[in-house]
Design an enzyme around this catalytic site. Structure first.
Site, PDB file in Angstrom:
ATOM      1  N   PHE A 114      -0.979 -14.368  -6.400  1.00 13.11           N
ATOM      2  CA  PHE A 114      -1.502 -13.044  -6.065  1.00 13.11           C
ATOM      3  C   PHE A 114      -2.299 -12.520  -7.251  1.00 13.11           C
ATOM      4  CE2 PHE A 114      -0.543  -9.864  -2.613  1.00 13.11           C
ATOM      5  CZ  PHE A 114      -0.515 -10.785  -1.593  1.00 13.11           C
ATOM      6  N   GLN A 227      -5.789   3.391  -5.074  1.00 11.96           N
ATOM      7  CA  GLN A 227      -6.251   1.999  -5.051  1.00 11.96           C
ATOM      8  C   GLN A 227      -7.152   1.690  -3.859  1.00 11.96           C
ATOM      9  OE1 GLN A 227      -3.385  -1.536  -4.400  1.00 11.96           O
ATOM     10  NE2 GLN A 227      -4.208  -1.796  -6.457  1.00 11.96           N
ATOM     11  N   HIS A 229      -8.485  -1.453  -1.923  1.00 14.97           N
ATOM     12  CA  HIS A 229      -8.212  -2.883  -1.766  1.00 14.97           C
ATOM     13  C   HIS A 229      -9.534  -3.603  -1.512  1.00 14.97           C
ATOM     14  CE1 HIS A 229      -6.666  -6.628  -0.158  1.00 14.97           C
ATOM     15  NE2 HIS A 229      -5.437  -6.277  -0.451  1.00 14.97           N
ATOM     16  N   LEU A 239      -6.755  -4.047   6.947  1.00 12.96           N
ATOM     17  CA  LEU A 239      -6.543  -4.938   5.803  1.00 12.96           C
ATOM     18  C   LEU A 239      -6.607  -6.419   6.169  1.00 12.96           C
ATOM     19  CD1 LEU A 239      -5.574  -5.015   2.739  1.00 12.96           C
ATOM     20  CD2 LEU A 239      -3.337  -5.496   3.700  1.00 12.96           C
ATOM     21  N   GLU A 242      -4.470  -9.923   0.583  1.00 14.42           N
ATOM     22  CA  GLU A 242      -4.792 -10.662  -0.638  1.00 14.42           C
ATOM     23  C   GLU A 242      -4.244 -12.089  -0.556  1.00 14.42           C
ATOM     24  OE1 GLU A 242      -4.729  -8.279  -4.233  1.00 14.42           O
ATOM     25  OE2 GLU A 242      -3.347  -9.721  -5.117  1.00 14.42           O
ATOM     26  N   ARG A 273      -7.030  -5.778  -8.507  1.00 12.44           N
ATOM     27  CA  ARG A 273      -7.769  -5.205  -7.374  1.00 12.44           C
ATOM     28  C   ARG A 273      -8.879  -4.245  -7.795  1.00 12.44           C
ATOM     29  NH1 ARG A 273      -2.714  -4.268  -3.174  1.00 12.44           N
ATOM     30  NH2 ARG A 273      -2.557  -6.489  -2.656  1.00 12.44           N
ATOM     31  N   HIS A 337      -6.166   1.969   0.048  1.00  5.78           N
ATOM     32  CA  HIS A 337      -5.005   1.156   0.387  1.00  5.78           C
ATOM     33  C   HIS A 337      -3.690   1.724  -0.109  1.00  5.78           C
ATOM     34  CE1 HIS A 337      -2.799  -2.430   1.400  1.00  5.78           C
ATOM     35  NE2 HIS A 337      -2.480  -2.698   0.148  1.00  5.78           N
ATOM     36  N   ARG A 380      -2.072  -0.924  -9.114  1.00  2.89           N
ATOM     37  CA  ARG A 380      -0.896  -1.701  -8.702  1.00  2.89           C
ATOM     38  C   ARG A 380      -1.286  -3.148  -8.467  1.00  2.89           C
ATOM     39  NH1 ARG A 380       1.125  -3.508  -3.734  1.00  2.89           N
ATOM     40  NH2 ARG A 380      -0.208  -2.224  -2.420  1.00  2.89           N
TER      41      ARG A 380
HETATM   42  C1  LIG Z   1      -1.668  -2.913   5.639  1.00  2.00           C
HETATM   43  C2  LIG Z   1      -0.810  -2.905   4.410  1.00  2.00           C
HETATM   44  C3  LIG Z   1      -0.371  -4.090   3.846  1.00  2.00           C
HETATM   45  C4  LIG Z   1       0.426  -4.086   2.704  1.00  2.00           C
HETATM   46  N1  LIG Z   1       0.850  -5.282   2.181  1.00  2.00           N
HETATM   47  C5  LIG Z   1       1.675  -5.264   1.106  1.00  2.00           C
HETATM   48  C6  LIG Z   1       2.213  -6.475   0.594  1.00  2.00           C
HETATM   49  O1  LIG Z   1       1.982  -7.568   1.117  1.00  2.00           O
HETATM   50  N2  LIG Z   1       3.011  -6.417  -0.495  1.00  2.00           N
HETATM   51  C7  LIG Z   1       3.319  -5.234  -1.109  1.00  2.00           C
HETATM   52  O2  LIG Z   1       4.060  -5.241  -2.082  1.00  2.00           O
HETATM   53  N3  LIG Z   1       2.838  -4.070  -0.619  1.00  2.00           N
HETATM   54  C8  LIG Z   1       2.029  -4.067   0.472  1.00  2.00           C
HETATM   55  N4  LIG Z   1       1.568  -2.874   0.957  1.00  2.00           N
HETATM   56  C9  LIG Z   1       2.073  -1.614   0.391  1.00  2.00           C
HETATM   57  C10 LIG Z   1       3.488  -1.380   0.902  1.00  2.00           C
HETATM   58  O3  LIG Z   1       3.629  -1.902   2.189  1.00  2.00           O
HETATM   59  C11 LIG Z   1       3.851   0.093   0.945  1.00  2.00           C
HETATM   60  O4  LIG Z   1       3.520   0.717  -0.262  1.00  2.00           O
HETATM   61  C12 LIG Z   1       5.352   0.244   1.177  1.00  2.00           C
HETATM   62  O5  LIG Z   1       5.747  -0.487   2.303  1.00  2.00           O
HETATM   63  C13 LIG Z   1       5.739   1.692   1.341  1.00  2.00           C
HETATM   64  O6  LIG Z   1       7.085   1.751   1.725  1.00  2.00           O
HETATM   65  P1  LIG Z   1       7.847   3.117   1.775  1.00  2.00           P
HETATM   66  O7  LIG Z   1       9.226   2.816   2.200  1.00  2.00           O
HETATM   67  O8  LIG Z   1       7.636   3.845   0.526  1.00  2.00           O
HETATM   68  O9  LIG Z   1       7.092   3.967   2.926  1.00  2.00           O
HETATM   69  P2  LIG Z   1       6.747   3.646   4.442  1.00  2.00           P
HETATM   70  O10 LIG Z   1       7.079   2.284   4.857  1.00  2.00           O
HETATM   71  O11 LIG Z   1       5.355   4.124   4.638  1.00  2.00           O
HETATM   72  O12 LIG Z   1       7.733   4.619   5.228  1.00  2.00           O
HETATM   73  C14 LIG Z   1       7.602   6.010   5.195  1.00  2.00           C
HETATM   74  C15 LIG Z   1       8.683   6.610   6.073  1.00  2.00           C
HETATM   75  O13 LIG Z   1       8.698   8.017   5.905  1.00  2.00           O
HETATM   76  C16 LIG Z   1       8.785   8.654   7.162  1.00  2.00           C
HETATM   77  N5  LIG Z   1       8.176   9.985   7.025  1.00  2.00           N
HETATM   78  C17 LIG Z   1       7.027  10.316   6.372  1.00  2.00           C
HETATM   79  N6  LIG Z   1       6.819  11.639   6.461  1.00  2.00           N
HETATM   80  C18 LIG Z   1       7.841  12.159   7.173  1.00  2.00           C
HETATM   81  C19 LIG Z   1       8.195  13.466   7.597  1.00  2.00           C
HETATM   82  N7  LIG Z   1       7.430  14.532   7.324  1.00  2.00           N
HETATM   83  N8  LIG Z   1       9.317  13.620   8.334  1.00  2.00           N
HETATM   84  C20 LIG Z   1      10.099  12.566   8.636  1.00  2.00           C
HETATM   85  N9  LIG Z   1       9.814  11.295   8.253  1.00  2.00           N
HETATM   86  C21 LIG Z   1       8.705  11.107   7.526  1.00  2.00           C
HETATM   87  C22 LIG Z   1       8.063   7.715   8.108  1.00  2.00           C
HETATM   88  O14 LIG Z   1       8.498   7.924   9.427  1.00  2.00           O
HETATM   89  C23 LIG Z   1       8.497   6.356   7.559  1.00  2.00           C
HETATM   90  O15 LIG Z   1       9.722   6.003   8.099  1.00  2.00           O
HETATM   91  C24 LIG Z   1       0.772  -2.862   2.107  1.00  2.00           C
HETATM   92  C25 LIG Z   1       0.348  -1.672   2.668  1.00  2.00           C
HETATM   93  C26 LIG Z   1      -0.449  -1.682   3.792  1.00  2.00           C
HETATM   94  C27 LIG Z   1      -0.919  -0.355   4.335  1.00  2.00           C
END
Ligand SMILES: Cc1cc2nc3c(=O)[nH]c(=O)nc-3n(C[C@H](O)[C@H](O)[C@H](O)COP(=O)(O)OP(=O)(O)OC[C@H]3O[C@@H](n4cnc5c(N)ncnc54)[C@H](O)[C@@H]3O)c2cc1C
Length: 568
Positions: A114, A227, A229, A239, A242, A273, A337, A380
């Site tokens: 990566f 960031q 991407h 997306l 990567e 990135r 991203h 990141r």
């Molecule tokens: C397309 C894509 C691909 C990616 N690929 C990778 C990868 O391969 N490797 C890597 O390390 N990272 C990757 N990332 C980044 C990574 O996936 C995210 O940064 C990470 O999953 C975020 O996780 P989280 O638990 O913080 O939030 P999220 O998974 O976004 O969850 C947020 C939660 O908060 C809840 N929520 C938000 N606001 C409220 C509210 N007001 N009331 C109630 N609930 C709420 C939502 O319902 C959800 O359950 C990727 C991101 C994207 C967009």
């Protein structure tokens, strides 16, 4: 009133990991999410999760150094050390929970390369890693019978004298507003990618948790670090992982040149990135583009490898732009991203400083993309975010349980908090005049942000975006919610989300204007050099008094890696 020791807002990987840790210890824990848990954006993660396993000859110090360098020396090294040191064990935990990671030819956990890392240390499940981990984690949540408030929307943190005592939230099915009491509240509400258009993020990534914490008096940190991407699909901005470049795909311009030779001769397409995104925009601006894009070329990987490891992006490219990546290069460009900044926390997720060096909100914790620990600094590394969610999700739960053990519930009047919330929602519903529709205002904001705070920035451009966003904050007061009903009023939810996005957008622009240097993703044409003398520090933003934003600074934590010139 609903009442818990620990309440986790968010059911992505950070939220589930936190809730699971608390549930295993027997705490009274609940998880609340605006979407059904497995629809959280973590589900969309494609490429993988990083860990340095010693039995592969890897070393967490090397992972930490790559992360520090990737961050352009803005990441706090104590936090980076924690994350990289604990990564191996957490990865094995995931495997033991049942995540079916890809294997190498010898049957051991396999890795792919990566960006920005000198070793292949990204563990993966084809190009659906997030989905694989999130579903396994949700099975654990079900196994431990965690109470889940599915499809509840949190609108406000309940606070008094700098202490958090729970949340106000709307049950979307009925439209009823409730207070939920908690001794400790963990925000795991994810990122804010949709503050920009186009974006790789799900429509629900609207920065709600950052806005809630900010309004409650907690500082946001490093907000200028957004960031882009390098490989997002032409038009939609969806997306393409990567992982494609990790498996060996090239980037080429309209002349068929692998242009990364000129920008990062050693790491080429796998430079960090920010570096690759800048190279692409430079190529595009110099006219070496094809209709505003450059090309991602996977053809030489061969059909078998593509269909085994990159089947999801093969499908996406086919469906959305009609390109079969086994036969043709696919048009891509940089797109928003990930938000490196967020709610300031310490390495245990606390949103306040027990030592009093900065002020925040006691009893409030944050983990995952909504938090800024800071392990990502100015940029990141790919596959470090999934790692961040599980490490700091777990650690914040441990600290939250300690806090809940030592402190009682905050006393507050349910009627006052619920009544206040209902009144402000009603005010939105009562708007009938000549205001904007939510979608219009949202698109105006996101376009202004992409124009003013893109890959390359200037004072003038950022100021224009800030003025536009401030104007929109005024217009927001008159925004029209056409659906006046109670059940599943997604129109009202979109309006509330827009309010959060506007607060985040303003903070991003203010931080961007404030940082008078170029570092990581914050690349200014008017301050082109990194300035370690003046800017080895984080910018903290506090909301208020009134419409004002108060700025503070905290120094970067350096443990063993002194800042040096960054080359790939
Ligand atoms: C397309 C894509 C691909 C990616 N690929 C990778 C990868 O391969 N490797 C890597 O390390 N990272 C990757 N990332 C980044 C990574 O996936 C995210 O940064 C990470 O999953 C975020 O996780 P989280 O638990 O913080 O939030 P999220 O998974 O976004 O969850 C947020 C939660 O908060 C809840 N929520 C938000 N606001 C409220 C509210 N007001 N009331 C109630 N609930 C709420 C939502 O319902 C959800 O359950 C990727 C991101 C994207 C967009």
């Amino acid at each position: 009133m609903y009442s818990h020791d620990v309440l986790v807002l968010g059911a992505g990987l950070a939220g589930m990991r936190a809730a699971l840790e608390a549930a295993r210890s027997g705490a009274n824990v609940a998880m609340l999410s605006k979407v059904y848990p497995v629809r959280s954006h973590s589900n969309a993660a494609q490429g993988g999760i990083n860990a340095a396993l010693t039995d592969r000859g890897d070393d967490w110090h090397e992972h930490a150094y790559d992360t520090v360098k990737g961050s352009d020396f803005l990441g706090d090294q104590d936090a980076i050390e924690v994350m990289c040191r604990e990564a191996g064990q957490e990865l094995i935990n995931l495997e033991h929970m049942g995540v079916i990671f890809n294997r190498d030819d010898e049957g051991r956990l396999g890795t792919r390369a990566f960006g920005g890392q000198r070793r292949a240390r990204t563990f993966f499940v084809a190009d659906i890693t997030g989905q694989a981990i999130l579903h396994v984690m949700y099975e654990q949540i079900l196994k431990y019978n965690v109470r889940v408030y599915d499809e509840w929307y949190a609108t406000t943190l309940i606070t008094d004298h700098g202490r958090c005592g729970g949340v106000v939230a709307m049950e979307m099915r009925t439209g009823e507003v409730h207070a939920i009491r908690a001794k400790a509240t963990i925000l795991a509400t994810g990122g804010l990618g949709r503050v920009f258009e186009p974006s790789t993020n799900a429509l629900i990534c609207t920065g709600d948790g950052m806005a809630l914490a900010y309004r409650a008096g907690a500082p946001l940190m490093d907000m200028e670090m957004v960031q882009y991407h390098p490989t997002t699909l032409k038009g939609s901005g969806v997306l393409l992982s990567e992982g494609a470049r990790g498996e060996g795909a090239y980037l080429i311009n309209s002349r068929g040149e692998r242009f990364m030779e000129r920008y990062a001769p050693n790491m080429m397409e796998l430079a960090s990135r920010d570096v690759v995104s800048r190279a692409e925009i430079t190529e595009i601006n110099e006219g070496n583009d094809i209709d505003g894009c450059v090309l991602l070329d996977c053809r030489h990987l061969g059909r078998a490898k593509i269909m085994e490891r990159l089947m999801y992006i093969h499908e996406v490219a086919m469906d959305l732009v009609g390109v079969d990546i086994t036969k043709d290069p696919v048009p891509i460009r940089p797109g928003v991203h990930y938000q490196m900044g967020g709610i300031k926390t310490d390495v245990d997720g606390r949103c306040w400083d027990p030592a009093g060096n900065w002020k925040g909100v006691e009893g409030l914790f944050a983990a995952g993309e909504t938090a800024c620990v800071s392990v990502h600094g100015g940029n990141r590394l790919g596959a470090n975010s999934l790692l961040d969610t599980v490490i700091f999700g777990r650690r914040s739960a441990e600290a939250a349980m300690d806090f809940a053990g030592a402190n009682g519930h905050l006393e507050f009047s349910e009627d006052t908090w619920v009544g206040g919330e209902k009144a402000s929602m009603q005010a939105l519903l009562d708007n009938n005049g000549g205001g904007d529709l939510v979608a219009k205002l949202r698109l105006d904001m996101a376009t202004a942000m992409d124009e003013g705070l893109g890959v390359y920035r200037t004072e003038e451009g950022m100021q224009q975006a800030l003025n536009a966003v401030r104007g929109m904050k005024g217009r927001f007061k008159d925004v029209i919610v056409q659906d006046k009903g109670k059940a599943f009023n997604t129109n009202l939810i979109f309006a509330l989300e827009l309010g959060c996005m506007l607060d985040c957008a303003e903070a991003i622009a203010v931080g961007g204007i404030e940082r008078k240097e170029s570092r990581g993703a914050h690349s200014r044409l008017d301050y082109a050099a990194r300035d370690d003398e003046n800017w080895l520090k984080h910018i903290l933003l506090y909301q208020g008094p009134g419409d004002q934003i108060t700025k503070e600074y905290v120094p970067i934590v350096i443990t063993q890696w002194q800042p040096e010139e960054r080359k790939y």
